[in-house]
Design a protein around this motif. Structure first.
Motif, mmCIF file in Angstrom:
data_model
loop_
_atom_site.group_PDB
_atom_site.id
_atom_site.type_symbol
_atom_site.label_atom_id
_atom_site.label_comp_id
_atom_site.label_asym_id
_atom_site.label_seq_id
_atom_site.Cartn_x
_atom_site.Cartn_y
_atom_site.Cartn_z
ATOM 1 N N GLY A 53 -22.646 -69.014 -86.944
ATOM 2 C CA GLY A 53 -22.022 -69.476 -85.708
ATOM 3 C C GLY A 53 -22.751 -68.941 -84.482
ATOM 4 O O GLY A 53 -23.598 -68.049 -84.552
ATOM 5 N N LYS A 54 -22.388 -69.509 -83.332
ATOM 6 C CA LYS A 54 -22.992 -69.120 -82.068
ATOM 7 C C LYS A 54 -21.909 -68.719 -81.085
ATOM 8 O O LYS A 54 -20.821 -69.307 -81.083
ATOM 9 C CB LYS A 54 -23.818 -70.275 -81.494
ATOM 10 N N ALA A 55 -22.243 -67.778 -80.229
ATOM 11 C CA ALA A 55 -21.268 -67.297 -79.253
ATOM 12 C C ALA A 55 -20.893 -68.395 -78.274
ATOM 13 O O ALA A 55 -19.738 -68.467 -77.815
ATOM 14 C CB ALA A 55 -21.821 -66.090 -78.514
ATOM 15 N N GLU A 56 -21.849 -69.267 -77.931
ATOM 16 C CA GLU A 56 -21.563 -70.313 -76.961
ATOM 17 C C GLU A 56 -20.444 -71.240 -77.445
ATOM 18 O O GLU A 56 -19.727 -71.871 -76.647
ATOM 19 C CB GLU A 56 -22.830 -71.130 -76.678
ATOM 20 N N THR A 57 -20.260 -71.354 -78.767
ATOM 21 C CA THR A 57 -19.229 -72.227 -79.330
ATOM 22 C C THR A 57 -17.838 -71.774 -78.927
ATOM 23 O O THR A 57 -16.904 -72.593 -78.794
ATOM 24 C CB THR A 57 -19.349 -72.267 -80.866
ATOM 25 N N TYR A 58 -17.710 -70.457 -78.694
ATOM 26 C CA TYR A 58 -16.387 -69.884 -78.433
ATOM 27 C C TYR A 58 -16.176 -69.561 -76.965
ATOM 28 O O TYR A 58 -15.269 -68.821 -76.623
ATOM 29 C CB TYR A 58 -16.184 -68.640 -79.302
ATOM 30 N N GLU A 59 -17.006 -70.121 -76.103
ATOM 31 C CA GLU A 59 -16.742 -69.983 -74.674
ATOM 32 C C GLU A 59 -15.454 -70.722 -74.334
ATOM 33 O O GLU A 59 -15.133 -71.756 -74.914
ATOM 34 C CB GLU A 59 -17.890 -70.575 -73.847
ATOM 35 N N GLY A 60 -14.699 -70.180 -73.386
ATOM 36 C CA GLY A 60 -13.481 -70.848 -72.972
ATOM 37 C C GLY A 60 -12.474 -69.864 -72.426
ATOM 38 O O GLY A 60 -12.755 -68.673 -72.240
ATOM 39 N N VAL A 61 -11.238 -70.439 -72.160
ATOM 40 C CA VAL A 61 -10.149 -69.645 -71.600
ATOM 41 C C VAL A 61 -9.099 -69.457 -72.688
ATOM 42 O O VAL A 61 -8.576 -70.444 -73.227
ATOM 43 C CB VAL A 61 -9.535 -70.343 -70.367
ATOM 44 N N TYR A 62 -8.811 -68.192 -73.032
ATOM 45 C CA TYR A 62 -7.888 -67.864 -74.106
ATOM 46 C C TYR A 62 -6.653 -67.196 -73.514
ATOM 47 O O TYR A 62 -6.727 -66.454 -72.528
ATOM 48 C CB TYR A 62 -8.543 -66.919 -75.119
ATOM 49 N N GLN A 63 -5.475 -67.491 -74.149
ATOM 50 C CA GLN A 63 -4.246 -66.809 -73.750
ATOM 51 C C GLN A 63 -3.417 -66.520 -74.999
ATOM 52 O O GLN A 63 -3.287 -67.365 -75.893
ATOM 53 C CB GLN A 63 -3.432 -67.658 -72.758
ATOM 54 N N CYS A 64 -2.850 -65.305 -75.047
ATOM 55 C CA CYS A 64 -2.081 -64.834 -76.201
ATOM 56 C C CYS A 64 -0.593 -64.872 -75.866
ATOM 57 O O CYS A 64 -0.194 -64.547 -74.735
ATOM 58 C CB CYS A 64 -2.526 -63.411 -76.561
ATOM 59 N N THR A 65 0.231 -65.249 -76.847
ATOM 60 C CA THR A 65 1.692 -65.232 -76.697
ATOM 61 C C THR A 65 2.285 -64.379 -77.800
ATOM 62 O O THR A 65 1.974 -64.566 -78.989
ATOM 63 C CB THR A 65 2.273 -66.642 -76.771
ATOM 64 N N ALA A 66 3.161 -63.399 -77.394
ATOM 65 C CA ALA A 66 3.879 -62.552 -78.355
ATOM 66 C C ALA A 66 5.352 -62.930 -78.260
ATOM 67 O O ALA A 66 5.945 -62.909 -77.172
ATOM 68 C CB ALA A 66 3.683 -61.074 -78.022
ATOM 69 N N ARG A 67 5.982 -63.279 -79.449
ATOM 70 C CA ARG A 67 7.313 -63.878 -79.407
ATOM 71 C C ARG A 67 8.205 -63.236 -80.476
ATOM 72 O O ARG A 67 7.755 -62.908 -81.571
ATOM 73 C CB ARG A 67 7.193 -65.384 -79.651
ATOM 74 N N ASN A 68 9.490 -63.006 -80.112
ATOM 75 C CA ASN A 68 10.534 -62.699 -81.100
ATOM 76 C C ASN A 68 11.809 -63.388 -80.663
ATOM 77 O O ASN A 68 11.801 -64.208 -79.714
ATOM 78 C CB ASN A 68 10.698 -61.189 -81.302
ATOM 79 N N GLU A 69 12.915 -63.023 -81.277
ATOM 80 C CA GLU A 69 14.159 -63.754 -81.036
ATOM 81 C C GLU A 69 14.698 -63.552 -79.640
ATOM 82 O O GLU A 69 15.556 -64.318 -79.180
ATOM 83 C CB GLU A 69 15.226 -63.317 -82.055
ATOM 84 N N ARG A 70 14.208 -62.538 -78.910
ATOM 85 C CA ARG A 70 14.720 -62.262 -77.578
ATOM 86 C C ARG A 70 13.837 -62.811 -76.466
ATOM 87 O O ARG A 70 14.161 -62.642 -75.293
ATOM 88 C CB ARG A 70 14.902 -60.763 -77.388
ATOM 89 N N GLY A 71 12.664 -63.374 -76.805
ATOM 90 C CA GLY A 71 11.841 -63.937 -75.758
ATOM 91 C C GLY A 71 10.374 -63.949 -76.139
ATOM 92 O O GLY A 71 9.992 -63.624 -77.270
ATOM 93 N N ALA A 72 9.523 -64.350 -75.159
ATOM 94 C CA ALA A 72 8.081 -64.443 -75.396
ATOM 95 C C ALA A 72 7.346 -63.894 -74.181
ATOM 96 O O ALA A 72 7.662 -64.254 -73.035
ATOM 97 C CB ALA A 72 7.672 -65.879 -75.668
ATOM 98 N N ALA A 73 6.329 -63.029 -74.449
ATOM 99 C CA ALA A 73 5.455 -62.487 -73.400
ATOM 100 C C ALA A 73 4.080 -63.093 -73.562
ATOM 101 O O ALA A 73 3.633 -63.377 -74.682
ATOM 102 C CB ALA A 73 5.384 -60.961 -73.495
#
Length: 1183
Positions: A107-127
């Motif tokens: 693989g190449k690093a250029e393939t994974y260029e982009g904007v990433y965002q993480c979501t952490a979730r449980n029964e009381r909500g999501a951050a």
């Protein structure tokens, strides 16, 4: 029990700030929900927003979160769901949201260029995390280009372009040569912010083939290189007209090499604009060309530059302001100035701002039915827009909640229920960036709990704040109360400070603050309490601090540090040098209270700190060590303003080694005339580094300089370059010119020649001139080589001459010399002094008179007159015989003189001669004179023989020097009793022809002292003294013998004899060790009143005056009782020496003595006895 030690947080924090920081930290921790309780997710770790990765390594995108139950994680990429399971190169860490992209295998690093965002979730909500922009770093190569050689004239300006390739992140630019050595930069040559190399004006030394621009890409640890640029700087004189004409059309030959006022190379024009973001570094640049090189100045219009945030770089061509704010906006003016003029450029600066927090939203824990608010307040330029999200979804499209109301940047909650729990996101954004914050609302019903360990022990230093922790949690929020002791009442805030996070603060803890404190937390669901123990300790103090020290290099220095501390604490003492560890050197020795540095060197100078640490506090004290020594030698000697008779010498001082330089000593060497020999030239004050030196012609000078401070003189500097001055005629003539003849018919002219330094040129010679002083002759001259003597022959005897000696060399003559008076050679005088006659003054002194010899007859310099005199015969015996002649010389033209030291009653003969430089003249006719009689010397000896009960016989020898005809002897004597008191004096005249006399009708067993001297018509001579004892009668001897036979007396005598023996042994030992017997006082006590004092100069006795002759000792005065006699001084008495005297007893107890003028003991004369002396007689001799 858990021990908690309260130490100051940072050394630079004040006592008041430390509790505040601790308090704020504890407030934050108090809002955290225990992980054993249900709670929404919280993002704890994430990658940066702008994430530049190394394309050669795996990509790791972090996302960590906590919550109860543990949250699950998902990702979006470029705004859409990122299905991790479908990409075999992407894995998610177990129990975490962190992604790893394995691009190292494929693989190449250029393939994974982009904007990433993480979501952490449980029964009381999501951050959700920030938007993480992934970009691989880039380090592209320079494009190929053909660079032609740049040729330009001396003084022109030049810009060498770099134009590096665009990389990610941007590269660091620098210029080097082929040897990878950085090119030197200065006010004239410098690198701009864009990487170009700017020359304000070029010099011939700028010519080189290897101007190379390098770009370093730190992310990939690579360096790219531009093709070398060749530059040739020439002067117009090197070009012919054709080449000059061709060059005039090129872009590099556009400006004149002559001096010119400044113009800007960058930026262009009179004004420009610059925009920067708040918090960044504002960099403004102005680079100008001109000849001479311009100097850059900066000012801010309508304001001042911030002092603590402003820095100048690149020889003041770059102005930097760090942590720039909106207040730094405005017009900045750079001014370029040289001797021919000035130019200015205005840069208008605008500071924009990405969003920044004023109040960031915080997690909110509420119990059912409670109210609360979330606040999200930010600022920026332009003003940021605030938007809310609920569990990662815009709140506008999220499910409605009747307990929630949105009011701009605030969400208001009222009468919340468990279903109101969620995670809210606040987004503040403008065109320059955004802020994203997660804050949850957690609705719980929990009784109080206290997290601080039970029975925790706090130890605090007296007079410092004490903070007792009581970390708690509960919902609704519990109330906190503190109690001291088992039955104490609640602590009030008039003495104590009760913080909202439960901490109890005692502002100034004292010894009586020691004890047990109880923290009680209550809410409607229950109560919790905890006991805390507090101990107060004495502070650690340094009672003897190290002191400032100044020591010389190579010596030893000691610093003292005595610490007093609480007896329950164990201190550790550490020494620091310049806030770091001591050098690992055996010269540094640390014991209990001292730091000793031996063989101190320059590097040992600095600040030494004694740090005393305990588990509770830390104190320190510092002292500065200044290492001093003689200065280092000056260097970089340079000669300027070189003239025929002067030169300017300049130098750079060496290190003064912490002792100011007071002066410089300049020495010179003449390599032509005296190589290797250095002479003192001059001295200048220590603040001066140049000296104008006076020079002599025709000298090959070298100079050296030494620096002097209070400790001494430095080593000499390296010698300067040599400087040969031009030849010139001599400045001076020889000195010490003299004219003296060595023979009656010559004149020897001598002088002290000039040395090589004084010659002023080659071919040094001397022009010697002379003529008779009293004649009309012209000067006679002779030029001689470099010698110091010239002899004129055939001169008349002792005639005055005028003489002069002039120096000359190949350049000419010295100034006219001074004329000196000399004389031709001397001869022996021809005439003797006349009319010699003698006047006898007394028996030892005569005066001689004579007439002077005419000067013409002396035939030389008159030295004086010399008298020869001798004793030809004795007037008393008329025995004529020659005696050794004596000589007295009288300097100058004296015509009389005294003859001292003559012998009385003698026949003398004398004559007189004149003396000049050649020798003596003929003697005058002999003159005869006689000296009168004088007083005689003391009789040669005196001894007492044949003592009886009532008589003593005296025998003597006449004086060795009668100094005339003896007329009679005088004998005086007086008795001495047992207490050394003197009786009446008896005076007796004895005819001169006698040498023996018996005294009768004396008292038996009595000591007598005798004074004996001879007389002539001139008076009495020196006396001689003696003592003797008459014998005892038989009855007395019988009684004494009877006593002597008694046992007790024999024992007593044996004890006395033993004591005397011990004393003699001690005296013998002391004498062998150089000791002296203490007899001087006793001799003084027994001294004869008529004995004369000894002269201090030669040790002889002074003469008696007529008024003091023959004065007897007064009755009752003390006299010695010794049986020996000395000539003209007093011997030690028998009392002093005991049996050490030179005498014996007869059978009847009488004493047989003999006079001796020497220190050695001599055998007694007269009747000798082989019997031992009676003890009684021996005792009598000690009376």
């Amino acid at each position: 029990m858990q021990l908690k030690i309260m130490m100051p947080k940072k050394k630079h924090l004040s006592a008041g700030r430390a509790p505040l920081i601790l308090f704020l930290c504890q407030m934050i921790s108090a809002l955290e929900v225990p992980l054993d309780l249900v709670q929404p997710p919280t993002i704890t770790q994430q990658s940066p927003k702008d994430y530049i990765i190394d394309p050669r390594e795996n990509i790791v995108i972090q996302c960590e979160a906590k919550g109860k139950p543990p949250p699950s994680f998902s990702w979006t990429r470029n705004g859409t769901h990122f299905d991790i399971d479908k990409d075999p190169l992407v894995t998610m860490k177990s129990g975490s949201g962190t992604l790893t992209v394995n691009i190292m295998s494929e693989g190449k690093a250029e393939t994974y260029e982009g904007v990433y965002q993480c979501t952490a979730r449980n029964e009381r909500g999501a951050a959700i995390s920030n938007n993480i922009v992934i970009r691989p770093s880039r380090s592209p190569l320079w494009t190929k280009e053909k660079l032609e050689r740049i040729t330009l004239r001396n003084g022109q300006s030049l810009v060498l372009p770099c134009r590096p390739p665009v990389g990610l992140p941007p590269p660091i630019i620098f210029w080097m040569d082929n040897s990878f050595q950085r090119l030197p930069q200065s006010e004239r040559v410098s690198q701009g912010l864009n990487g170009d190399l700017y020359f304000s004006n070029v010099l011939p030394e700028d010519t080189r083939e290897d101007y190379i621009c390098y770009a370093r890409f730190n992310h990939t640890q690579t360096i790219q290189q531009k093709q070398p640029i060749s530059v040739k700087v020439i002067s117009v004189d090197e070009l012919n007209d054709t080449i000059a004409a061709n060059l005039s059309d090129t872009e590099f030959y556009a400006k004149s090499h002559r001096e010119r006022p400044p113009t800007f190379l960058t930026p262009e024009g009179n004004a420009s604009r610059k925009e920067e973001l708040r918090g960044n570094v504002l960099s403004l640049e102005c680079i100008a060309e001109g000849l001479p090189t311009p100097i850059i100045y900066w000012i801010k219009e309508d304001g001042t530059l911030p002092i603590n945030r402003t820095f100048y770089r690149n020889f003041k061509k770059t102005l930097q302001i760090v942590q720039v704010t909106e207040a730094d906006s405005g017009n900045y003016q750079c001014i370029a100035k040289n001797a021919l003029g000035a130019i200015h450029h205005i840069i208008s600066v605008t500071v924009k701002a990405a969003p920044y927090w004023i109040i960031a939203p915080q997690n909110l824990v509420l119990s059912p039915g409670e109210d609360g608010t979330l606040i999200c307040r930010a600022n920026g330029n332009p003003k940021p827009r605030i938007s809310w999200l609920l569990n990662g979804v815009l709140i506008e499209i999220a499910p409605d909640d009747p307990s929630r109301k949105i009011d701009g940047d605030t969400i208001i909650f009222s009468n919340v229920q468990e279903r109101s729990s969620a995670v809210y996101q606040c987004n503040a954004s403008n065109e320059y960036g955004y802020l994203l914050a997660n804050a949850f609302v957690n609705v719980l019903a929990e009784p109080p709990r206290i997290f601080t360990s039970a029975d925790t022990l706090y130890q605090v230093i007296a007079n410092r704040p004490a903070l007792l922790d009581c970390a708690f949690f509960g919902s609704p929020l519990p109330t906190i109360e503190w109690f001291k002791g088992a039955k104490g009442s609640a602590l009030r805030e008039d003495i104590y400070v009760l913080h909202e996070n439960g901490t109890l603060e005692i502002p100034v803890a004292q010894k009586d603050s020691t004890g047990t404190y109880t923290c009680v937390a209550r809410n409607k669901l229950g109560m919790a309490k905890n006991d805390i123990h507090l101990e107060i300790k004495d502070p650690t103090r340094i009672i003897k601090q190290p002191e400032y020290a100044v020591v010389q290099r190579g010596s030893t220095v000691s610093f003292e540090c005595i610490v007093k501390h609480d007896h329950t604490l164990i201190p550790t003492v550490t020494w620091l040098k310049d806030h770091g560890e001591l050098p690992s050197d055996g010269r540094f020795t640390v014991d209990k209270d001292h730091l000793v540095v031996a063989d101190v060197s320059d590097d040992d100078g600095g600040t030494y700190t004694c740090v005393a640490n305990t588990t509770l506090d830390s104190v320190s004290a510092s002292a500065v060590l200044s290492v001093v020594d003689v200065p280092n030698p000056p260097f970089d000697l340079e000669l300027t303003d070189q003239l025929d008779r002067s030169v300017q010498l300049s130098w750079t001082p060496g290190d003064d080694n912490n002792s100011p330089i007071t002066k410089f000593i300049i020495e010179y060497e003449d390599a032509m005339h005296e190589p290797g020999l250095w002479h003192h030239q001059t001295e200048v004050p220590g603040a001066q580094t140049t000296a104008q030196l006076k020079l002599s012609p025709y000298v090959n000078y070298s100079f050296r300089v030494m620096a002097v401070n209070s400790l001494g003189r430095s080593l000499p500097s390296e010698a300067s370059e040599q400087y040969l001055t031009k030849a010139a005629e001599p400045d001076k003539n020889p000195t010490a010119v003299e004219g003296l003849g060595s023979e009656p018919d010559n004149l020897v002219i001598t002088w002290k020649p000039l040395n090589g330094f004084e010659s002023n040129g080659p071919g040094l010679q001397y022009k010697v001139s002379w003529r008779q002083k009293d004649g009309d002759d012209e000067w006679t001259s002779m030029v001689v080589a470099d010698v110091s003597k010239y002899i004129v022959s055939g001169t008349p005897t002792f005639v005055p001459y005028l003489i002069k000696v002039q120096a000359l060399n190949d350049a000419g003559f010295a100034p006219e010399p001074a004329v000196v008076l000399g004389h031709s050679g001397e001869d022996l005088p021809m005439v003797a002094p006349g009319n010699v006659h003698v006047n006898v003054v007394n028996s030892t002194l005569a005066e001689v008179h004579w007439d002077p010899v005419p000067l013409k007859s002396i035939r030389g310099h008159l030295q004086g007159y010399r008298i020869y005199y001798w004793k030809a015969q004795s007037s008393s015996t008329r025995n004529r015989r020659h005696i050794e002649k004596k000589i007295l010389t009288f300097q100058g033209s004296k015509t009389h003189g005294m003859l001292p030291g003559l012998e009385p009653f003698s026949h003398y003969t004398l004559n007189v001669r004149v003396v000049n430089g050649k020798g003596e003249g003929p003697a005058s006719p002999d003159r005869v004179f006689n000296t009168p009689e004088g007083v005689p010397s003391a009789p040669s000896s005196l001894k007492i023989v044949n003592p009886t009960l009532d008589s003593l016989t005296l025998e003597w020898e006449p004086p060795s020097h009668p100094n005339g005809i003896l007329t009679e002897y005088t004998l005086k004597y007086q008795p001495i009793n047992s207490t050394h008191e003197l009786g009446p004096l008896v005076d007796l005249k004895i005819p001169a022809n006698k040498t023996r006399w018996t005294l009768k009708n004396l008292s038996f067993s009595t000591r007598y002292k005798f004074y004996f001297y001879a007389q002539t018509v001139a008076g009495s001579g020196s006396q001689i003294t003696e003592e003797a004892i008459t014998t005892m009668d038989e009855a007395m001897a019988s009684r004494q013998v009877d006593i002597a036979t008694q046992g007790w007396f024999i024992g007593l005598m044996c004890a006395v004899a033993l004591l005397i023996l011990i004393l003699l042994i001690v005296c013998f030992i002391r004498r062998n060790k150089g000791g002296k017997y203490p007899v001087k006082e006793k001799e003084d006590a027994h001294a004869d009143p008529e004995i004369q004092p000894m002269k201090e100069d030669d040790g002889t006795f002074g003469e008696y005056s007529d008024a003091e002759d023959h004065k007897p000792l007064k009755k009752g005065s003390r006299t010695p009782s010794d049986r020996t006699v000395k000539k003209e001084d007093s011997d030690d008495s028998l009392v002093d020496y005991g049996e050490g005297v030179n005498g014996q007893f007869n059978e009847d107890g009488s004493f047989i003595g003999q006079y001796s003028g020497k220190k050695e003991k001599e055998p007694a004369e007269g009747n000798e006895s082989s019997e031992a002396p009676s003890p009684v007689n021996a005792m009598n001799s000690f009376v």
